[in-house]
Motif scaffolding. Structure first.
Motif, mmCIF file in Angstrom:
data_model
loop_
_atom_site.group_PDB
_atom_site.id
_atom_site.type_symbol
_atom_site.label_atom_id
_atom_site.label_comp_id
_atom_site.label_asym_id
_atom_site.label_seq_id
_atom_site.Cartn_x
_atom_site.Cartn_y
_atom_site.Cartn_z
ATOM 1 N N PHE A 54 0.824 -1.208 0.000
ATOM 2 C CA PHE A 54 0.000 0.000 0.000
ATOM 3 C C PHE A 54 0.862 1.262 0.000
ATOM 4 C CE2 PHE A 54 -3.621 -2.625 1.711
ATOM 5 C CZ PHE A 54 -4.435 -2.431 0.605
ATOM 6 N N ASP A 103 -1.800 -2.259 -5.296
ATOM 7 C CA ASP A 103 -3.008 -2.073 -4.502
ATOM 8 C C ASP A 103 -3.784 -3.382 -4.407
ATOM 9 O OD1 ASP A 103 -5.056 -0.484 -3.128
ATOM 10 O OD2 ASP A 103 -6.247 -0.807 -4.924
ATOM 11 N N SER A 140 1.564 1.611 -3.695
ATOM 12 C CA SER A 140 0.414 2.010 -4.520
ATOM 13 C C SER A 140 -0.048 3.426 -4.215
ATOM 14 C CB SER A 140 -0.748 1.028 -4.337
ATOM 15 O OG SER A 140 -1.242 1.041 -3.014
#
Length: 203
Positions: A90, A114, A93
């Motif tokens: 994360f 993601d 992303s």
């Protein structure tokens, strides 16, 4: 022996309270960024920046949870390790989204980590439920684990809705944002449930 001592000192230095507050702050930032109308009012760059900052709170909290979990190789440890890996994805992303959301050709670079991060969260959530047991409604950890799993499912739905077509178009941006928003609220609630309460002072 010295390595074990050092690990023990780190484990003693970080607490469940630290972990819970870091998850709570990260969740709040994600929820704020994806709240209905926020991106329209503040702009996509601001929303993406909040998610990026929030992801680092998640990563720090997940690292603490991994350090505090054990023993290594147990279901609880595997859950924490998988979650920690998901938070790093994360980081990638959300960081990419800060500069790539306007660049159609680069959106896949945002979606791939993601989706992988959401998958890691889902696996971690299932392992966490297995670790606390399938049915123990009186247990705070059990309730928090199921709420956390619902949040992981919401993040997974968000990733599916955020899939980028060859034309560079997101399948359903509204559902993608709503899934993240609901997931973040679930993570916030789970963190607050587990957060240690101060004992009332005695007479």
């Amino acid at each position: 022996m010295s390595d074990q001592l050092q690990v023990g000192r780190v484990r003693d230095a970080v607490t469940l309270t630290h972990q819970c507050w870091l998850f709570a702050v990260g969740s709040t930032l994600f929820a704020t960024a994806t709240a209905p109308g926020f991106a329209d009012a503040a702009g996509e760059l601001a929303a993406n920046a909040l998610c990026f900052v929030g992801s680092w709170f998640f990563t720090t909290a997940a690292w603490i949870q991994l350090v505090r979990s054990g023993p290594e190789g147990s279901i609880g440890w595997l859950s924490a390790a998988t979650q920690f890996g998901g938070t790093i994805l994360f980081n990638v992303s959300t960081g990419s989204a800060v500069w790539a959301h306007q660049v159609v050709a680069e959106r896949r670079l945002v979606w791939a980590p993601d989706a992988a991060g959401s998958t890691a969260f889902l696996v971690s959530g299932v392992l966490a439920v297995v670790a606390v047991g399938w049915w123990a409604p009186k247990s705070v950890d059990w309730r928090a684990s199921w709420i956390n799993l619902i949040g992981c499912l919401a993040f997974g739905l968000s990733a599916l809705a955020a899939f980028v077509t060859r034309a560079g178009v997101i399948i359903d941006e509204r559902i993608a944002n709503l899934g993240t928003f609901v997931g973040a609220l679930c993570f916030l609630l789970a963190a607050l449930l587990v957060l240690p309460r101060k004992r009332a002072a005695g007479p």
